[in-house]
Design an enzyme around this catalytic site. Structure first.
Site, mmCIF file in Angstrom:
data_model
loop_
_atom_site.group_PDB
_atom_site.id
_atom_site.type_symbol
_atom_site.label_atom_id
_atom_site.label_comp_id
_atom_site.label_asym_id
_atom_site.label_seq_id
_atom_site.Cartn_x
_atom_site.Cartn_y
_atom_site.Cartn_z
ATOM 1 N N PRO A 32 -4.730 4.197 -0.898
ATOM 2 C CA PRO A 32 -4.166 2.426 0.090
ATOM 3 C C PRO A 32 -5.032 2.445 1.170
ATOM 4 O O PRO A 32 -4.516 2.051 2.264
ATOM 5 C CB PRO A 32 -2.668 3.599 -0.026
ATOM 6 C CG PRO A 32 -2.860 4.794 0.501
ATOM 7 C CD PRO A 32 -3.677 5.522 -0.655
ATOM 8 N N CYS A 33 -5.812 1.729 1.022
ATOM 9 C CA CYS A 33 -6.657 1.054 1.938
ATOM 10 C C CYS A 33 -5.787 0.345 2.932
ATOM 11 O O CYS A 33 -6.421 0.119 3.723
ATOM 12 C CB CYS A 33 -8.134 0.173 1.583
ATOM 13 S SG CYS A 33 -7.988 -0.499 -0.002
#
Length: 187
Positions: free
Chosen positions: A142-143
């Site tokens: 989850p950037c």
């Protein structure tokens, strides 16, 4: 629960044939690509599917890409709701692999600086930001949860408006507290 297996391959690894599908989500069209066992790419398509498919094909030196909607049917919903088991193939070594492993364990928004500290590279904040921007597994690694130290949304490869919408969705649906397990395989 989200269960991820990250399999790191060297830069010479090839996949002869890749399968892909584009699934519509509330945040945009999501491209899913991989083979029968693993995903190799998850990212928003943004009106340039041929360019994105070519990028994935080149990354894995694939001979062919085959559209396969059945293999990926409903997968985007499971990814968005952080529910299911996913095997991810990654071409990453050294620092980039450290950043991706760091991303895999983020369960709530943190700063680029915090991620740099988490992977033991305290002074590499800008390099962490660059590596985060090259993440081939949007949503699963989850950037979008990496924000600035001042609490601002910051940049996102698919646009800050999508990043904000994803964070709002996760907050509203209590997805920051979803348990996750991560296994790492280095080959």
């Amino acid at each position: 629960m989200l269960d991820l297996t990250l399999s790191f391959k060297d830069k010479h690894t090839k996949i002869q044939q890749l399968h892909y599908a584009v699934e519509h989500t509330a945040f945009g069209n999501l491209l899913l690509a991989g083979n029968a066992e693993s995903l190799v790419f998850v990212g928003f398509e943004q009106d340039n599917l041929p360019l994105l498919l070519n990028k994935v094909k080149q990354m894995w030196q694939a001979d062919t890409l085959v559209e396969d909607c059945l293999q990926y049917n409903g997968m985007s919903e499971r990814i968005l709701n952080r529910n299911g088991s996913f095997h991810l193939l990654l071409k990453a070594e050294g620092f980039f692999s450290q950043v991706l492993v760091g991303l895999s364990s983020i369960s709530y928004p943190i700063s680029y600086k915090s991620l740099a500290e988490k992977i033991g590279r305290n002074k590499a904040i800008r390099a962490v930001g660059t590596a985060v921007g090259k993440n081939p597994f949007s949503l699963l690694l989850p950037c979008h949860r990496i924000i600035t130290s001042s609490g601002q949304i910051g940049q996102y490869a698919y646009g800050s408006h999508i990043k904000k919408a994803l964070l709002d969705f996760e907050k509203a649906n209590n997805l920051f507290s979803i348990p996750q397990s991560v296994s790492i395989i280095r080959q």
